[in-house]
Structures are given as structure tokens and as C-alpha cells.
Design an enzyme around this catalytic site. Sequence first.
Site, PDB file in Angstrom:
ATOM      1  N   GLY B  97       2.840   3.987   2.101  1.00 42.98           N
ATOM      2  CA  GLY B  97       2.754   2.541   2.110  1.00 42.98           C
ATOM      3  C   GLY B  97       1.994   2.079   0.890  1.00 42.98           C
ATOM      4  O   GLY B  97       1.770   2.857  -0.047  1.00 42.98           O
ATOM      5  N   GLY B  98       1.607   0.837   0.906  1.00 46.35           N
ATOM      6  CA  GLY B  98       0.893   0.278  -0.230  1.00 46.35           C
ATOM      7  C   GLY B  98      -0.440   0.976  -0.491  1.00 46.35           C
ATOM      8  O   GLY B  98      -0.762   1.324  -1.616  1.00 46.35           O
ATOM      9  N   GLY B 100      -1.749   3.547   1.844  1.00 42.10           N
ATOM     10  CA  GLY B 100      -1.946   4.818   2.514  1.00 42.10           C
ATOM     11  C   GLY B 100      -0.739   5.717   2.446  1.00 42.10           C
ATOM     12  O   GLY B 100       0.380   5.269   2.218  1.00 42.10           O
ATOM     13  N   VAL B 102       1.139   8.569   4.832  1.00 44.15           N
ATOM     14  CA  VAL B 102       1.144   9.057   6.199  1.00 44.15           C
ATOM     15  C   VAL B 102       1.684  10.478   6.210  1.00 44.15           C
ATOM     16  O   VAL B 102       2.770  10.734   5.702  1.00 44.15           O
ATOM     17  CB  VAL B 102       2.006   8.156   7.113  1.00 44.15           C
ATOM     18  CG1 VAL B 102       1.904   8.634   8.552  1.00 44.15           C
ATOM     19  CG2 VAL B 102       1.546   6.720   6.998  1.00 44.15           C
ATOM     20  N   LYS B 118      -2.874   8.956   8.767  1.00 42.14           N
ATOM     21  CA  LYS B 118      -2.785   7.985   7.689  1.00 42.14           C
ATOM     22  C   LYS B 118      -4.030   8.092   6.827  1.00 42.14           C
ATOM     23  O   LYS B 118      -5.146   7.949   7.327  1.00 42.14           O
ATOM     24  CB  LYS B 118      -2.637   6.579   8.263  1.00 42.14           C
ATOM     25  CG  LYS B 118      -2.366   5.534   7.189  1.00 42.14           C
ATOM     26  CD  LYS B 118      -1.761   4.274   7.779  1.00 42.14           C
ATOM     27  CE  LYS B 118      -1.356   3.314   6.673  1.00 42.14           C
ATOM     28  NZ  LYS B 118      -0.586   2.197   7.196  1.00 42.14           N
ATOM     29  N   ASP B 211       4.053  -8.048   8.935  1.00 39.83           N
ATOM     30  CA  ASP B 211       5.013  -7.262   8.156  1.00 39.83           C
ATOM     31  C   ASP B 211       6.074  -6.654   9.066  1.00 39.83           C
ATOM     32  O   ASP B 211       6.391  -5.472   8.975  1.00 39.83           O
ATOM     33  CB  ASP B 211       4.284  -6.174   7.362  1.00 39.83           C
ATOM     34  CG  ASP B 211       5.136  -5.638   6.206  1.00 39.83           C
ATOM     35  OD1 ASP B 211       6.165  -6.276   5.881  1.00 39.83           O
ATOM     36  OD2 ASP B 211       4.786  -4.587   5.649  1.00 39.83           O
TER      37      ASP B 211
END
Lengths: 188, 887
Positions: B97-98, B100, B102, B118, B211
Amino acid sequence: MSTTPSAQITLVLERVACGEGAAAAELLPLVYEELRRLAQGQLRGQSPGHTLQATALVHEAYLKMVAHTESGWQSRAHFLAVAATAMRQILMNHARDKRADKRGGGRVRVTLAEGQAAHDIPDFDPLELDDVLTRLAGLDRVQSRVVELRFFSGMSVEEIAHVMDVSPATVKREWRAARAWLNAELNR
Amino acid sequence: MMTPAQHQRAKDLFLHACDLPMEQRSAYLETACGSDVPLRDAVERLLRCDSDPGGLERGIALRSYMEGLLDGAAPSQHERGAERVAGYRILDVLGEGGFGTVYRAEQSAPVQRTVALKVLKPGMDSRQIISRFEAERQALAVMDHPGFARVFDAGQTEAGRPYFAMELVPGTSITTYCDERRLDTRARLALFVQVCGIVQHAHQKGLIHRDIKPSNVLVVRVEDRATPKLIDFGIARAIDAGAARGTLLTEAGQLIGTPEYMSPEQADGGHDIDTRSDIYSLGVLLYELLTGTTPLDRPRAPAHEWRRLILEQPPPAPSTRLRALGKRGFDIARSRATEAPSLIRQVRGDLDWIALRAIEPDRERRYESAAALALDVQRFLRHEPVLARPPTVGYRFSRFARRHRAGLAAGVTILTLLVGGTIGTSAGWIRAMQSGAAETRQRERAEAEAATARAIAAFLNDDLLAAVAPGARGRDVTVRHVLDEAAARIESRFADQPLVEAGVRFTIGNSYLSLGEFGPAEPHTQRAFELRRAVLGADARDTREAQLALARLRSEQGRLDDAEQLLSNLIERRPIAAGSGPPGADAALHFLATNYQRQGRVDEAVQALREVIAEHSRVDGPDHERTLTARSNLVSVLQGADRHEELRPELIATLELQVRTIGAEHPNTLFTQSKLALLHYQLQQYGESEAAFDDVLEKMRRVYGPEHPYTLYVMGDLCLVYRATNRLDAAATAREDILAGLTKSNGATHPETLLAHQHLADVYYAQERLAEAEAAYRAVLAGNQAAFGETHEYAFASQLRLARTLTRMQRFEEAQALILPMVESARRTREERLGEYLVAYAAALSTGGDAPRAREILNEAVELPAATPRARRYQTDARAALAALPE
């Protein structure tokens, strides 16, 4: 109203499954024609960004063309193996046509999808893949065939092992090596 | 450029290195490659590309695709070594993600389980981001709903980065899940209702997700039920957090969130956001589930332009979007287990209203909560009026009609069926009018037609639909019921309106037919035909249409003779003018041909098909798909009937056509050509056959390559010609080439290769090269035994040939020893080939001098049942052998 060549194909597959490998040659044109028809339905007049679900087509063709009461998974594997060859030709012909008429610039968005995993390959040039696969075939036929079967028919390791008459472990190893090699070639 | 040998070497080293831990690899390569620098480079490149996370985008895409295919692929050392967290073993990367990454990781204590870990990305450790990361963990921790991933643990990695461990959600994104399973609209909506429930729960807990998009809504199967889970609360925010607390812009000015799914107020910078922003995103998700696209497809505008775009271009209704998709709609409908027109019908109306209300740019006009949105979708699912839409009489009725669809046998709605039928009927009626009529007459007719259509519509509406008025029946009203009601009311209703009656009956008859209810269809289809014939005349288009429908019904009923009569009659009265033939005449003829074929009347089927081909060639052109379909039907009829003589001109014509349209080197053309060559052989036209084979083989060698299996198989067919013309040397040479080629491509023990080897041995045997034949048969026998088992038909086939060869070499005892177990096995299993084995056994006995025993054996063979052609052949052989025995 057209009679499907289903019975004919099923018969050929039985012969192939019974070791009469020569029979497989009879399949290619039939399968090619059916796939081409299905693919054309999807591709005709499409914009360059159109998605062609190659393996979905192959499986659809199988469902349409083979009578299912008699044929086991081995027949299916043989069918898919033939279909992979046909599918590759179809995609390449299509890409070539596109390139020839300058509109598509040879790029078609190919979704090589299989069951659980579906990934788009954005702006992937099938002709480039074809070139690389052809080069790979010159170096190692087994590897290129494994890739062909994986890519264009979405065959499982077991199915490939069956039609190529090698162990699943061999298929996995060849696949891993081919994958790395392709990655390297395509990223040159 | 590498040679194949170098490639193999690099591959072997690569695969070996893959099995080694990272730290041992370079030492291994050092030893293995020595001073061969190019080799080492090649291997290292392969290792880098084995799972190189860098590289060009398409390389990654290709890799991830292939990764997905490789069952049980081991995660690479690279990925595994990326992060160390005490108490966990990191297995592989699930996503990024932005802020983190996972990972999939294995936890050993307190319980052993696989979790999603995460971890904050390196360089993302500003206070603001860390607090956001922490907020996500806390948000998840307070959720008490199966729709969220549970948080197990949190802490810091060995590198000092914050992480938290949560329940691993082994699901796929909701859109992928739906597409892969080809879920229809109703199933999608049911899932969507569940998603609304999850979002509602988060809202109740005081959290806005901000989101919501397909990749954050994963679907897992729990106890065989699809269960959506909402993940990634990375930018979620407390509802009561002050508006001043941070915008949704990163320091670089980039918008956080995903533009397509973002509400206008969120796109505006996110200072004033409430739960209705999530409703908007849910609306977009709904839109995408229905149409496969988002309301504003693929935004190209920069983020700050986004809000303006949303406000200035009100999104099209989902059904409008579907219609605008054109061909692409085909795929989208297919992944929803339906066809594009029917998908548009499903979505049009209520679902349009619901989706549009959820994505209202003005949040005051959206659904006030996720629960309210879910309720309206559920109303739709129950066929009740939805709130998103103001009720009108017609609307209520359409809901009613749909409410009763559940009981339908076929998936057709009464309304489309009947109204569609009406329109078709009226349009047909206009066309039935002879061309060249004066303008006024045309207008009069058009008016009459409109009156007829109105009358039909009135009947369908007032009577038919009245029959299913609310309360008139229970909920189990089906199309069948509706049709029955309508049928009962037709009688005496249309005394002065025969065409209206015909139209209604034609529609009702076709509806029954499509439900497979042939009996009830009959009076209507029959009467429609009679009425139209009486009023419009036998040649009118509508009459013919009804006649074809009646023929179809008869054929379905198994009344093939009646069907034939109707069809023949249709065909005889075919209009003469070119191109003016109503669609249906050719269909009738083609249909008739199929009818004949079913009855085994090959001559008539062939004749009908020839006419169809001629007709289509004339009207559509010889290259048209319809012409080609008829042609291929003809070829298959001829092949099925073994009519080689007639097949030949057909194949020649097909070949010419293919050469012209797809080219001489197209696989299809080559296939036809090889079939034609084989056909010449079957017709014993050996010269032509050989020439044709030579020609096609020359092309195949060029197109496929000289050692391609297809080329080799066709070479095998050519050998049949060599054998028939007694050119054994040529056959032997060709067979040797075939064997070499197949061994190379398939390996020596492949069944195809074994078969080719056996064919070669047969030629040696015919050439009296007995020692070579023996060696070859022994190799094939061993191969077949290994591949199929010792008592398999193929093993026996080679064993029998070997025995014959040995007999011919005067090695009788060996031959007998080979055949006896086969005879015994076949006696036990009553295998048809027992006759063949007995004859061969007798030959070994008699040439070995044991005539009495040979006689016994042959008598046994003669006595065997001879039910099949093959068994009869063995019996004949046995009689001949018996006659040839010395007295």
C-alpha cells in the site's frame, strides 16, 4: 444449425488417448477454426486496448467442441495442448494484422487468465512474446512448449506432464527456468 | 547468442542454485562456472529474474501472471529476507500500500497460524504516518464483526519499524471474485448488501473508511458461503475527529485514496467528510459490480480536477453505460452469466435509480446510511418497489411481473417475450406488403398495421396482464400460467381481427415452444399459420414465418414427415427474384437437410445441402460464413456415409476456397489438402495421392518445420501410398525419418513414438529384414508394456507381431511361448482378438511341424462368435489357414 464437429473431435481425442498420436494432427485445424471464430467474435473491430481472454476462449472451445460423456481429463489435456498451438497462431496472426493496418500498432491487450489468478498484462506485445518464445524453442523445445501450454491454454502442471510424458516435477523445474529466462529476455 | 548446449548448462546451474540458500549461491557459481564468465553472467541473470521485484512493468505483470500459474512456487529468498519480525516467519509479500507492505507470515506462539503482517515501509516513518498506522490498528481492534480482519498483535520489527499482525484474509477482490465465478446480477447484489452491512458497522463504531474500492473488499469462502471482508483502514478516520485534523493530501500534494471511488467532497481535499462519503464509494462499487466500469471511467484528469469533473459530467445511468460499451459489453455480460441485452434489461430501471442515488454529487441527496442503501437493494431483490424511484402504475406492474419470475421454467420475462413478439409481428406485417405499392396504399397499410399492433398490445395488456393482476393468484404465477390464461381468452375475442389473433397466437405458440411445451404450442402455432395463410396468402412473409415455426414444432415433436412436408412446401414456393427470398427459405432448406440427416436419408440431405450452398453462394457469396457452414455440413454428411467419390469434389472446392480466402499455407488449408491426398489413397488413385502428399508436405515442412509432429504424421499417411504401390524402400526411409523426428520431439518412450517405431518395424517385416524387424518389435513391446501394462491391447499387438516375425525366422518355440499367454488371456476375457491370436498361434505350430495341434487351434478359431466385421475377418483367416494345413 451447423453440426458441431464435436463427435469427430471426441473420436480423435480417444484415439490420441489410446496412443494413436498421429490423430492429434487432425485436431489442429478443427480447433484452430473454432478458436479463430470465437476469438474473432471478441476481437472484430476492437480498439487496441481490447482484452482477449485467451485461455477462457480455449476452454470455451473445449466445452463447445468435445462431447463430455466419454472423455476424461487426459482427453481434455490433449485438446488443450492442441488448442495452445492454435491459440498462439491466432493471437500472432491477429497482432500481425493489427500491425499491418497500422491502427493497432500491433498491440492488443492480452489477458492470460486462469481460474484463480487473472492478471492483465498492460500493453503487452504478443509479437514480442512470440519472438522470444520462438528463440526459446531454438534453445530448448521442452521449455518453450511448457510455456506455450501454460500461456495459451492455461494447462495445469499435471496436464502438461501428461501430454509431454514427463513428471510434474520436471514441468515445474522447466517452468521456473523458462520463467526466469523469459523475464530476462523481455526486460532486456 | 547462446547455443542450446550453453542454455542447458545455464539452466541446470540456475535450477541447482535455486535450491541453495542465498549465501551459498555465489560460492557455488564460483566453482561451477570457473572462468566461464558468459555462463556465470547468464546464470546470474536468470537468478535475478527468477523473482526480481524490479524491472519493467510488463515484466512484473508477466511474472505475476506466471507466478499465479506456478502451483506451490516457493517464495524467493529475496522476498523472505526483506523483513524480520520476532515470533514470525515471513513467507511472502501479499501486497503493498502507500505506507505499508503486507506479508504473509507464520506465527508460532501463542498459537501457530498464518497471519497477514502489515509493516510500515522504510522511509515512511514520519510522526503523521506512524500515528495513522496506529489509528488503523486501533480502528480494526474495536470492530466486532466478521467483515473485518481481526488484529492479533502489534509491535516493532527488528529494524524498528512498526507492524501489526492481523487475520489473513485469503480472498480475492470482490469484482474479481464475481467475474471469475460469473456471478449474475442477483448474486452480486446479495454480496453487495453484505458489504453495506460491514460499512454500516464501521460507521456505527465511529469510523469512516475513506478508501472503499474493489481491491479493499475481499471475498472469502467461509463454510461454503461467500463472505466479504473490508480491509485496509490505512486512511480511515474517526467520525468525530475535527475537520481541521489533516487533509487527505500527502506532503507531496498527492491525493490519498483512489480517484474513481472518491466522493466529490473527498476529492476536494477532504476537510469536511462524513459517512456519506463512504456511501458514494459504495455506490461506485455497486456501479462497477453491475457494469464492469466505474461511473467516470479511468480518470486522466489530475486529482484537483477530479471534483470539477464529477460535478460537470453527471455519470450515465448504469444501463446507459452498458449500452455505450458496445462490444466490450459482451465480455461484461458474459462474466455475469448473461447476454448484453438481457443485462441491460436487468439493470435498467431500479438498479439505475439505486446506483445513481448512491453517487449523487450532492451528499444531501444520497442514501442517508449504508443500511438504507442495503435496504433498497434488498427491496429490488424481493421485487418490491424501491425507494430510490417514485412509484407509478406501470412501475408497480413491472415490479409485480418480475416478482413472479422466480417460478419461470425458462429465463424469459413475459413482457419482453410478448411485447417483443408484438413488435416483430407488426414489423413483419409491414414488410409483407408487396413492394411498389402506391404511397397512399402504403400509408393506409401502415395505419392498418398500427391498428393491429395496438389491438395486440391491448389484448396483451388488458387480458393477459389482467390475468396476473395482484391478488388474482398466489406468488407462484409462472409464464406457463400467464400463457394458459391468455390462451383461454383468445377464443372468440378476435372474430373480426384475424391478423391480431394470428399475431397473438404466433407469439403465444413461440413462447410455449421456447418453454419446451410442444403440446400447448400446437393449436396456436397451427392456427396462426392458417389465419395468416387465409388473410395474407401463402406467399406472404408472415405466413411463411408461421409455417417455418410450425415445421420447427413438428420436428421437435418428432413428427419428421410432417415437418418435411411443411418445409418442402416452403422451399417449392421460394420467391424467384434474387435476394428477395425472405429469410427463412434458406433456413427451411438447411433445416430440412438436418431433418433428412436425422432420418438417415443421406441422398436427400446431400441434395438439400447442395441447394443451400448454391443459394448462399449466390446471395451471400461463396466465402460467406453461412456458405462455409453449409459446406462443412455437407463434408461431414459425406464422410459419415463413406461417400468418397462425392467427397472428392467437395474437398477440392473447399481447398480452392481456402487457398483464395485464407491462403495456401494456412493450417486449415493444409489440413484440407492432406485430407484430400488421403482421400485419393482411399479411392486407390495412388498417383494423384502421392503428388498431393508431396505438395502438402513441401508446404508443411516450410510452415511447421521438417520435424514437426504434424509434418511427420502426414508423412506417415504418405507411407500408406508407398506400401500400396509396393515401394517398401521408400516407405522404410520415410518411416525411419518419422521415428527419428518423433524421438527427438517426444522422446523414445512416448506412445506416438512407439507407434511410429512399430510402423517402421512393419515395413522391415514386409521387406524381410527380419533381424531389424525383431529388434524394433522388441523395443516397441518393452515400451508398450511399460506404458500400458503387459496385457494391454497395444502390448499384445507388438507381441503378436514379434511372434510372427519369429515364426518367419523359424524360431517356432520362441514364437509359441510369446503367443500362448496371449491366447490364454484372451480366452479368459473373451477378447475379440482371440481369433487373431489363435490364427497366429496355429501358424507357429504348423510351420514348427505340429499340424494336428494347429488344426485343433484353428477349429477353435472357426467356432468363435463372429458378430463384428473384425471377428468375421479372423474367422475367414482361420478357415483359409485350415484349408492350407497339410493333410
